[in-house]
Scaffold this motif. Structure first.
Motif, PDB file in Angstrom:
ATOM      1  N   ILE A  17     -26.390  -5.159  27.892  1.00  0.00           N
ATOM      2  CA  ILE A  17     -26.731  -3.835  28.499  1.00  0.00           C
ATOM      3  C   ILE A  17     -27.249  -3.796  29.975  1.00  0.00           C
ATOM      4  O   ILE A  17     -26.756  -3.239  30.829  1.00  0.00           O
ATOM      5  CB  ILE A  17     -27.676  -3.086  27.583  1.00  0.00           C
ATOM      6  CG1 ILE A  17     -27.144  -2.541  26.272  1.00  0.00           C
ATOM      7  CG2 ILE A  17     -27.969  -1.511  28.252  1.00  0.00           C
ATOM      8  CD1 ILE A  17     -27.861  -1.801  25.347  1.00  0.00           C
ATOM      9  N   ARG A  18     -28.102  -5.000  30.226  1.00  0.00           N
ATOM     10  CA  ARG A  18     -28.647  -5.251  31.299  1.00  0.00           C
ATOM     11  C   ARG A  18     -27.611  -5.504  32.275  1.00  0.00           C
ATOM     12  O   ARG A  18     -27.658  -5.171  33.476  1.00  0.00           O
ATOM     13  CB  ARG A  18     -29.713  -6.394  31.088  1.00  0.00           C
ATOM     14  CG  ARG A  18     -30.902  -5.757  30.778  1.00  0.00           C
ATOM     15  CD  ARG A  18     -32.150  -7.192  30.799  1.00  0.00           C
ATOM     16  NE  ARG A  18     -32.314  -7.483  32.041  1.00  0.00           N
ATOM     17  CZ  ARG A  18     -33.002  -8.461  32.904  1.00  0.00           C
ATOM     18  NH1 ARG A  18     -33.710  -9.338  31.688  1.00  0.00           N
ATOM     19  NH2 ARG A  18     -33.327  -8.291  34.037  1.00  0.00           N
ATOM     20  N   ARG A  19     -26.408  -6.221  31.885  1.00  0.00           N
ATOM     21  CA  ARG A  19     -25.474  -6.583  32.905  1.00  0.00           C
ATOM     22  C   ARG A  19     -24.700  -5.453  33.324  1.00  0.00           C
ATOM     23  O   ARG A  19     -23.685  -5.444  34.133  1.00  0.00           O
ATOM     24  CB  ARG A  19     -24.598  -7.681  32.045  1.00  0.00           C
ATOM     25  CG  ARG A  19     -24.989  -8.913  31.716  1.00  0.00           C
ATOM     26  CD  ARG A  19     -24.179  -9.767  30.875  1.00  0.00           C
ATOM     27  NE  ARG A  19     -24.883 -10.997  30.586  1.00  0.00           N
ATOM     28  CZ  ARG A  19     -24.317 -11.659  29.340  1.00  0.00           C
ATOM     29  NH1 ARG A  19     -23.155 -11.418  29.062  1.00  0.00           N
ATOM     30  NH2 ARG A  19     -25.175 -12.929  28.905  1.00  0.00           N
ATOM     31  N   GLN A  20     -24.812  -4.291  32.444  1.00  0.00           N
ATOM     32  CA  GLN A  20     -23.846  -2.933  32.934  1.00  0.00           C
ATOM     33  C   GLN A  20     -25.166  -1.875  33.538  1.00  0.00           C
ATOM     34  O   GLN A  20     -24.978  -0.690  33.213  1.00  0.00           O
ATOM     35  CB  GLN A  20     -23.328  -2.489  31.713  1.00  0.00           C
ATOM     36  CG  GLN A  20     -22.337  -3.385  30.923  1.00  0.00           C
ATOM     37  CD  GLN A  20     -21.177  -3.606  31.951  1.00  0.00           C
ATOM     38  OE1 GLN A  20     -20.683  -2.551  32.521  1.00  0.00           O
ATOM     39  NE2 GLN A  20     -20.799  -4.709  31.974  1.00  0.00           N
ATOM     40  N   SER A  21     -25.856  -2.454  34.390  1.00  0.00           N
ATOM     41  CA  SER A  21     -27.174  -1.460  34.790  1.00  0.00           C
ATOM     42  C   SER A  21     -26.527  -0.541  35.724  1.00  0.00           C
ATOM     43  O   SER A  21     -27.534   0.452  36.153  1.00  0.00           O
ATOM     44  CB  SER A  21     -28.411  -2.577  35.392  1.00  0.00           C
ATOM     45  OG  SER A  21     -27.760  -3.145  36.404  1.00  0.00           O
ATOM     46  N   LEU A  22     -25.290  -0.818  36.443  1.00  0.00           N
ATOM     47  CA  LEU A  22     -24.874   0.078  37.370  1.00  0.00           C
ATOM     48  C   LEU A  22     -26.030   0.276  38.531  1.00  0.00           C
ATOM     49  O   LEU A  22     -26.366   1.383  39.081  1.00  0.00           O
ATOM     50  CB  LEU A  22     -24.402   1.498  37.059  1.00  0.00           C
ATOM     51  CG  LEU A  22     -23.355   1.466  35.826  1.00  0.00           C
ATOM     52  CD1 LEU A  22     -23.076   2.726  35.419  1.00  0.00           C
ATOM     53  CD2 LEU A  22     -22.103   0.677  36.313  1.00  0.00           C
ATOM     54  N   SER A  23     -26.669  -0.897  39.006  1.00  0.00           N
ATOM     55  CA  SER A  23     -27.691  -0.722  39.766  1.00  0.00           C
ATOM     56  C   SER A  23     -27.381  -0.041  41.171  1.00  0.00           C
ATOM     57  O   SER A  23     -28.287   0.264  41.810  1.00  0.00           O
ATOM     58  CB  SER A  23     -28.271  -2.097  40.158  1.00  0.00           C
ATOM     59  OG  SER A  23     -27.264  -2.745  40.782  1.00  0.00           O
ATOM     60  N   LYS A  24     -26.218  -0.105  41.512  1.00  0.00           N
ATOM     61  CA  LYS A  24     -25.864   0.592  43.030  1.00  0.00           C
ATOM     62  C   LYS A  24     -25.311   2.067  42.771  1.00  0.00           C
ATOM     63  O   LYS A  24     -25.213   2.878  43.791  1.00  0.00           O
ATOM     64  CB  LYS A  24     -24.648  -0.345  43.523  1.00  0.00           C
ATOM     65  CG  LYS A  24     -24.838  -1.521  43.733  1.00  0.00           C
ATOM     66  CD  LYS A  24     -23.600  -2.014  44.596  1.00  0.00           C
ATOM     67  CE  LYS A  24     -24.028  -3.761  44.903  1.00  0.00           C
ATOM     68  NZ  LYS A  24     -22.932  -4.356  45.397  1.00  0.00           N
ATOM     69  N   VAL A  25     -25.648   2.522  41.591  1.00  0.00           N
ATOM     70  CA  VAL A  25     -25.154   3.784  41.156  1.00  0.00           C
ATOM     71  C   VAL A  25     -26.453   4.818  41.272  1.00  0.00           C
ATOM     72  O   VAL A  25     -27.427   4.460  40.507  1.00  0.00           O
ATOM     73  CB  VAL A  25     -24.584   4.170  39.965  1.00  0.00           C
ATOM     74  CG1 VAL A  25     -24.228   5.786  39.365  1.00  0.00           C
ATOM     75  CG2 VAL A  25     -23.198   3.506  39.968  1.00  0.00           C
ATOM     76  N   ASN A  26     -26.697   5.856  41.848  1.00  0.00           N
ATOM     77  CA  ASN A  26     -27.687   6.824  42.018  1.00  0.00           C
ATOM     78  C   ASN A  26     -26.943   8.159  41.012  1.00  0.00           C
ATOM     79  O   ASN A  26     -26.503   8.985  41.566  1.00  0.00           O
ATOM     80  CB  ASN A  26     -28.057   7.468  43.371  1.00  0.00           C
ATOM     81  CG  ASN A  26     -29.182   8.213  43.174  1.00  0.00           C
ATOM     82  OD1 ASN A  26     -29.876   8.790  42.100  1.00  0.00           O
ATOM     83  ND2 ASN A  26     -29.577   8.475  44.433  1.00  0.00           N
ATOM     84  N   PHE A  27     -27.615   8.128  39.622  1.00  0.00           N
ATOM     85  CA  PHE A  27     -27.128   8.866  39.021  1.00  0.00           C
ATOM     86  C   PHE A  27     -27.617  10.736  39.136  1.00  0.00           C
ATOM     87  O   PHE A  27     -26.993  11.451  38.804  1.00  0.00           O
ATOM     88  CB  PHE A  27     -27.655   9.048  37.467  1.00  0.00           C
ATOM     89  CG  PHE A  27     -26.840   7.738  36.571  1.00  0.00           C
ATOM     90  CD1 PHE A  27     -25.391   8.076  36.048  1.00  0.00           C
ATOM     91  CD2 PHE A  27     -27.238   6.512  36.805  1.00  0.00           C
ATOM     92  CE1 PHE A  27     -24.725   7.090  35.496  1.00  0.00           C
ATOM     93  CE2 PHE A  27     -26.409   5.382  36.210  1.00  0.00           C
ATOM     94  CZ  PHE A  27     -25.138   5.810  35.619  1.00  0.00           C
ATOM     95  N   ASP A  28     -28.688  10.346  40.023  1.00  0.00           N
ATOM     96  CA  ASP A  28     -29.011  11.916  40.733  1.00  0.00           C
ATOM     97  C   ASP A  28     -28.041  12.576  41.309  1.00  0.00           C
ATOM     98  O   ASP A  28     -28.172  13.816  41.577  1.00  0.00           O
ATOM     99  CB  ASP A  28     -30.378  11.683  41.478  1.00  0.00           C
ATOM    100  CG  ASP A  28     -31.552  11.352  40.435  1.00  0.00           C
ATOM    101  OD1 ASP A  28     -31.574  11.824  39.289  1.00  0.00           O
ATOM    102  OD2 ASP A  28     -32.731  10.941  40.885  1.00  0.00           O
TER     103      ASP A  28
END
Length: 202
Positions: A17-28
């Motif tokens: 799951i950590r590998r799919q963190s989508l860290s560059k995505v802002n869900f807001d």
């Protein structure tokens, strides 16, 4: 959200799951998430998350008396996912969205092979009704499927994105938490029609 990421969040181990963190995505920047979830390489479910009403729907085209319970579990997994993003990457978007499971009223498939078409019809109904709850009134008889499929191919699966594969196995990335078929990256829409898989991705 592509089907691989949603499957990992719902069924994967913590490290995956950590590998799919989508860290560059802002869900807001988004008010909703639509995705498809592959179950055991034989069935598709529709995932709809509405941040406006803090509700997650894991919709099963087949008759499933556990749909509320499964949506509750899925909501819990996504709440934990957004907390993980805050802990690991200091991402606070959607952390305060208290997702709860819900159930949508929807038609049911009448055979063992039309789930792929049905989840796309469900997504279409949600997009057209958003932010309101959709009224899913599309037909599910075999006589109507060719009309639905032809409409979907023309309107949503643009020719430049299509590849036709003469096999029926569902497509997932390697190391998927449930199965291990070939890899596919990007956002994807997959429908099984007439013994073929139509893959559209952006």
């Amino acid at each position: 959200m592509n089907h691989y990421t949603s499957g990992v969040i719902l069924y994967g181990e913590r490290e995956l799951i950590r590998r799919q963190s989508l860290s560059k995505v802002n869900f807001d920047n988004y008010r909703a998430i639509l995705s498809f979830v592959n179950i055991g390489n034989v069935h598709w479910k529709f995932l709809y998350i509405n941040a406006d009403d803090s509700c997650l729907y894991l919709v099963d085209p087949s008759r499933n008396s556990l749909e509320q319970e499964e949506s509750d579990r899925a909501a819990k997994r996504f709440r934990e996912y957004f907390k993980m993003r805050r802990t690991c990457y200091n991402k606070t978007d959607w952390v305060n969205v208290r997702l709860q499971g819900g159930v949508l009223t929807h038609p049911f498939q009448r055979d063992g092979s039309s789930c792929g078409v049905m989840v796309i019809m469900m997504a279409k109904a949600v997009m057209e009704a958003f932010p309101n709850k959709p009224e899913m009134t599309f037909w599910t008889t075999k006589k109507r499927w060719p009309r639905h499929e032809g409409h979907l191919h023309r309107q949503y699966l643009r020719p430049q994105y299509l590849t036709v594969t003469p096999t029926v196995p569902c497509v997932q990335q390697r190391n998927h938490p449930i199965q291990d078929p070939p890899s596919l990256t990007g956002s994807s829409v997959i429908t099984a029609t007439a013994g073929s898989i139509l893959n559209a991705w952006t």
